[in-house]
Design an enzyme around this catalytic site. Structure first.
Site, PDB file in Angstrom:
ATOM      1  N   CYS A 115     -52.360   4.078  38.948  1.00  0.00           N
ATOM      2  CA  CYS A 115     -51.629   3.394  39.922  1.00  0.00           C
ATOM      3  C   CYS A 115     -51.969   2.087  40.683  1.00  0.00           C
ATOM      4  O   CYS A 115     -51.346   1.630  41.601  1.00  0.00           O
ATOM      5  CB  CYS A 115     -51.267   4.555  40.884  1.00  0.00           C
ATOM      6  SG  CYS A 115     -50.364   6.007  40.151  1.00  0.00           S
ATOM      7  N   HIS A 254     -48.954   2.280  47.848  1.00  0.00           N
ATOM      8  CA  HIS A 254     -48.550   2.954  46.554  1.00  0.00           C
ATOM      9  C   HIS A 254     -47.895   4.205  46.956  1.00  0.00           C
ATOM     10  O   HIS A 254     -47.909   5.035  48.097  1.00  0.00           O
ATOM     11  CB  HIS A 254     -49.708   3.318  45.664  1.00  0.00           C
ATOM     12  CG  HIS A 254     -49.445   4.297  44.594  1.00  0.00           C
ATOM     13  ND1 HIS A 254     -48.329   4.040  43.664  1.00  0.00           N
ATOM     14  CD2 HIS A 254     -49.863   5.584  44.036  1.00  0.00           C
ATOM     15  CE1 HIS A 254     -48.190   4.852  42.737  1.00  0.00           C
ATOM     16  NE2 HIS A 254     -49.018   5.758  43.157  1.00  0.00           N
ATOM     17  N   ASN A 284     -42.995   8.643  42.238  1.00  0.00           N
ATOM     18  CA  ASN A 284     -44.222   7.658  42.052  1.00  0.00           C
ATOM     19  C   ASN A 284     -44.174   7.043  40.689  1.00  0.00           C
ATOM     20  O   ASN A 284     -44.041   7.476  39.638  1.00  0.00           O
ATOM     21  CB  ASN A 284     -45.461   8.617  41.728  1.00  0.00           C
ATOM     22  CG  ASN A 284     -46.668   7.971  41.584  1.00  0.00           C
ATOM     23  OD1 ASN A 284     -46.726   6.955  41.359  1.00  0.00           O
ATOM     24  ND2 ASN A 284     -47.768   8.785  41.734  1.00  0.00           N
TER      25      ASN A 284
HETATM   26  N1  ACO Z   1     -41.679  23.291  42.876  1.00  0.00           N
HETATM   27  C1  ACO Z   1     -42.069  24.415  43.452  1.00  0.00           C
HETATM   28  N2  ACO Z   1     -43.430  24.908  43.827  1.00  0.00           N
HETATM   29  C2  ACO Z   1     -44.409  24.221  43.267  1.00  0.00           C
HETATM   30  C3  ACO Z   1     -44.039  22.849  42.497  1.00  0.00           C
HETATM   31  C4  ACO Z   1     -42.726  22.457  42.383  1.00  0.00           C
HETATM   32  N3  ACO Z   1     -42.473  21.565  41.853  1.00  0.00           N
HETATM   33  N4  ACO Z   1     -45.134  22.452  42.399  1.00  0.00           N
HETATM   34  C5  ACO Z   1     -46.336  23.333  42.739  1.00  0.00           C
HETATM   35  N5  ACO Z   1     -45.721  24.471  43.357  1.00  0.00           N
HETATM   36  C6  ACO Z   1     -46.296  25.612  43.931  1.00  0.00           C
HETATM   37  C7  ACO Z   1     -47.804  25.516  43.350  1.00  0.00           C
HETATM   38  O1  ACO Z   1     -47.546  26.566  42.091  1.00  0.00           O
HETATM   39  C8  ACO Z   1     -48.317  26.440  44.558  1.00  0.00           C
HETATM   40  O2  ACO Z   1     -47.956  27.626  44.499  1.00  0.00           O
HETATM   41  P1  ACO Z   1     -48.890  28.920  44.556  1.00  0.00           P
HETATM   42  O3  ACO Z   1     -49.481  28.475  46.108  1.00  0.00           O
HETATM   43  O4  ACO Z   1     -48.143  30.174  44.257  1.00  0.00           O
HETATM   44  O5  ACO Z   1     -50.247  28.718  43.683  1.00  0.00           O
HETATM   45  C9  ACO Z   1     -47.649  25.788  45.862  1.00  0.00           C
HETATM   46  O6  ACO Z   1     -46.588  25.193  45.175  1.00  0.00           O
HETATM   47  C10 ACO Z   1     -48.865  24.760  46.402  1.00  0.00           C
HETATM   48  O7  ACO Z   1     -49.164  23.796  45.354  1.00  0.00           O
HETATM   49  P2  ACO Z   1     -50.331  22.779  45.861  1.00  0.00           P
HETATM   50  O8  ACO Z   1     -50.621  21.882  44.737  1.00  0.00           O
HETATM   51  O9  ACO Z   1     -51.343  23.331  46.609  1.00  0.00           O
HETATM   52  O10 ACO Z   1     -49.196  21.898  46.724  1.00  0.00           O
HETATM   53  P3  ACO Z   1     -49.514  20.611  47.654  1.00  0.00           P
HETATM   54  O11 ACO Z   1     -48.979  20.681  49.117  1.00  0.00           O
HETATM   55  O12 ACO Z   1     -50.919  20.119  47.341  1.00  0.00           O
HETATM   56  O13 ACO Z   1     -48.519  19.305  46.955  1.00  0.00           O
HETATM   57  C11 ACO Z   1     -48.730  17.502  45.484  1.00  0.00           C
HETATM   58  C12 ACO Z   1     -48.658  19.239  45.623  1.00  0.00           C
HETATM   59  C13 ACO Z   1     -47.290  17.360  45.832  1.00  0.00           C
HETATM   60  C14 ACO Z   1     -48.855  17.223  44.054  1.00  0.00           C
HETATM   61  C15 ACO Z   1     -49.712  16.935  46.093  1.00  0.00           C
HETATM   62  O14 ACO Z   1     -51.007  17.481  45.986  1.00  0.00           O
HETATM   63  C16 ACO Z   1     -50.083  15.448  45.963  1.00  0.00           C
HETATM   64  O15 ACO Z   1     -49.187  14.791  46.304  1.00  0.00           O
HETATM   65  N6  ACO Z   1     -51.003  15.153  45.357  1.00  0.00           N
HETATM   66  C17 ACO Z   1     -51.460  13.615  45.188  1.00  0.00           C
HETATM   67  C18 ACO Z   1     -50.619  12.917  44.047  1.00  0.00           C
HETATM   68  C19 ACO Z   1     -51.342  11.479  43.833  1.00  0.00           C
HETATM   69  O16 ACO Z   1     -51.803  10.903  44.788  1.00  0.00           O
HETATM   70  N7  ACO Z   1     -51.590  11.103  42.697  1.00  0.00           N
HETATM   71  C20 ACO Z   1     -52.144   9.891  42.401  1.00  0.00           C
HETATM   72  C21 ACO Z   1     -51.384   8.953  42.005  1.00  0.00           C
HETATM   73  S1  ACO Z   1     -50.663   9.036  40.281  1.00  0.00           S
HETATM   74  C22 ACO Z   1     -51.419   8.232  39.135  1.00  0.00           C
HETATM   75  O17 ACO Z   1     -52.381   7.567  39.235  1.00  0.00           O
HETATM   76  C23 ACO Z   1     -50.763   8.003  37.826  1.00  0.00           C
END
Ligand code: ACO
Length: 327
Positions: A115, A254, A284
Site C-alpha cells: 500500500c 493511506h 482499502n
Molecule cells: N465480521 C465479523 N466479525 C469479524 C470479521 C468480520 N468481517 N472479521 C473478523 N471478525 C471477528 C474475528 O473472527 C474475531 O472474532 P473472535 O474474537 O471470536 O476470534 C473478532 O472479530 C475480532 O477480530 P480482530 O482481528 O481482533 O479485529 P480487529 O479489531 O483487530 O480488526 C482489522 C480487524 C479491521 C483487520 C484490523 O486489525 C485492521 O484494520 N488491521 C490493519 C489492516 C491494515 O492496515 N492493512 C495494511 C494495509 S493493506 C496492504 O498493504 C495491501
C-alpha cells in the site's frame, strides 16, 4: 549536476461504478454492517465488472490526470504503475497502460511496495524529473483487489476495494516535493502476503485447493505496526523537510482503517476537515487509496495550489513512506 525542481501538474482518478455495501456482504459471509463500520470505518467499496483489468482503471485515471495537467499522451516519457494486483506478472501493467494511452514515447515499468506503492513510485518519478531525464512522468496507483480476495474469508474480503489514481509530474519553479522518507522491514513480510503463484509456491492444483492465491493478513499485528509507523514517518518527513506539524494543511493518509487514520490525526492535532478520508466509500484500495483521496480533495476545491500536504502510506513488505508535498 544541478537538480531541477519537480511538482504535480495534474491529478486524476477512476473508480468502477459497481458498489458492494456492507449489507450486500451480510448475504455472502458471516459479518454485519455494524462490525465492519465500527472496526474499520468502511460502509461500501467499488469492484470491477468481469473483463475490467487493473490497466483499464489505471488508463482511465491517467487520462484524467493528463487532461488536468494540460498535456497529452505523446508527451509522457515515463509511466510508473504502483500495484500489487497487476494484469499479469509479465509484462508489467505499465506496458498495457502505455499501449492503451498510445503514449508511444514513454518507457514503462511497475513498482510493488504494498500500500506504500504510490509514495515509493512518486519518489522515483520525481527523481527522473529532478535529474532532467524526463519532462512528463505519469505515476499511477491502480488496483483490482477484488480478484485477489478470498470472498469466503471475512477477515480480509470486507476490507478492500478497486480503484485507481494518477498524477502527472513535471519540472516547476518552486520545489513541489520537500521530502520523501521511505522504509521497509522485510522480516515482517508474512504479515500481509499472497503466498501462492510466485517462485516460492508456484501455482498448482494444491495451491488452488488451499486458497493460496488470495490475500492473507494478520490484521492485529498489521494494525499495531500501522498506528506506530504512520505517526513516526510523518513526523520524520516533516522534520527532514524543515516543517512543523503546524505548517501542515492536509494529511492524505493511506486508507486501511479509520481508527489508524484517527490516531495519526490526533497525534498531529489536525482538525477533521484537514484529513482526507474516503475509506467509508471505497475501503482499502492499496496503492490507489492515496492518489484517489488526493484527487477528490483537489476536485472538490478543498485542497488548493500552495497547500502543504503529507501523503503517508504503509503496507505489505512491510513498507512505509511519507512525502511532504507543496501542491
Ligand atoms: N465480521 C465479523 N466479525 C469479524 C470479521 C468480520 N468481517 N472479521 C473478523 N471478525 C471477528 C474475528 O473472527 C474475531 O472474532 P473472535 O474474537 O471470536 O476470534 C473478532 O472479530 C475480532 O477480530 P480482530 O482481528 O481482533 O479485529 P480487529 O479489531 O483487530 O480488526 C482489522 C480487524 C479491521 C483487520 C484490523 O486489525 C485492521 O484494520 N488491521 C490493519 C489492516 C491494515 O492496515 N492493512 C495494511 C494495509 S493493506 C496492504 O498493504 C495491501
Amino acid at each position: 549536476m544541478k537538480l531541477l525542481e519537480a511538482g504535480i501538474l495534474g491529478v486524476g482518478s477512476a473508480l468502477p461504478p459497481k458498489i458492494i455495501t456492507n449489507f450486500d456482504l451480510e448475504n455472502i459471509i458471516d459479518t454485519s454492517d455494524e462490525w465492519i463500520r465500527t472496526r474499520t470505518g468502511i460502509s461500501e467499496r467499488r469492484v470491477v465488472e468481469e473483463g475490467v483489468y487493473t490497466s483499464d482503471l489505471a488508463t482511465q485515471a491517467a487520462l484524467s490526470a493528463i487532461d488536468a495537467a494540460g498535456t497529452c499522451a505523446e508527451e509522457i516519457d515515463l509511466i510508473i504503475v504502483a500495484t500489487v494486483t497487476p494484469d499479469t506478472f509479465m509484462p508489467s501493467t505499465a506496458c498495457f497502460v502505455q499501449a492503451k494511452l498510445g503514449a508511444k514515447n514513454a518507457m514503462a515499468f511497475d513498482m510493488s511496495a504494498g500500500c506504500t506503492g504510490f509514495v515509493y513510485a512518486l519518489s522515483v518519478g520525481s527523481a527522473y524529473v529532478r535529474m532532467g531525464t524526463c519532462k512528463r512522468v505519469l505515476v499511477i496507483g491502480a488496483e483490482v483487489l477484488s480478484k485477489f480476495l478470498d470472498w469466503q474469508d471475512r477477515t480480509t474480503c470486507v476490507l478492500f476495494g478497486d480503484g485507481a489514481g494518477a498524477v502527472v509530474l513535471g519540472p516547476v519553479e518552486q520545489p513541489g516535493f520537500l521530502n520523501f522518507t521511505l522504509g521497509a522491514d522485510g522480516s515482517m513480510a508474512d504479515l500481509l502476503v499472497i503466498p501462492g503463484g510466485g517462485s516460492r509456491l508456484p501455482a498448482s492444483a494444491q495451491t488452488i485447493a488451499d486458497r493460496q492465491h488470495y490475500i492473507k493478513m494478520c490484521g492485529n499485528e498489521t494494525f499495531k505496526f500501522a498506528v506506530r509507523v504512520m505517526g513516526e514517518v510523518t513526523q520524520q518527513a516533516l522534520e527532514a523537510a524543515g516543517c512543523s506539524k503546524d505548517d501542515l494543511d492536509f494529511l492524505v493518509p493511506h486508507q486501511a482503517n479509520l481508527r489508524i487514520i484517527e490516531s495519526a490525526r490526533k497525534r498531529f492535532n489536525l482538525p477533521e476537515d484537514r484529513v482526507v478520508i474516503n475509506i467509508d466509500r471505497y475501503g482499502n484500495m492499496s496503492s490507489a487509496s492515496i492518489p484517489v483521496a488526493l484527487d477528490e480533495a483537489i476536485t472538490s476545491g478543498r485542497l488548493q495550489r500552495g497547500d502543504l500536504v503529507a501523503l503517508v502510506g504503509f503496507g505489505a513488505g512491510l513498507t512505509w513512506g511519507a512525502a511532504i508535498v507543496r501542491y
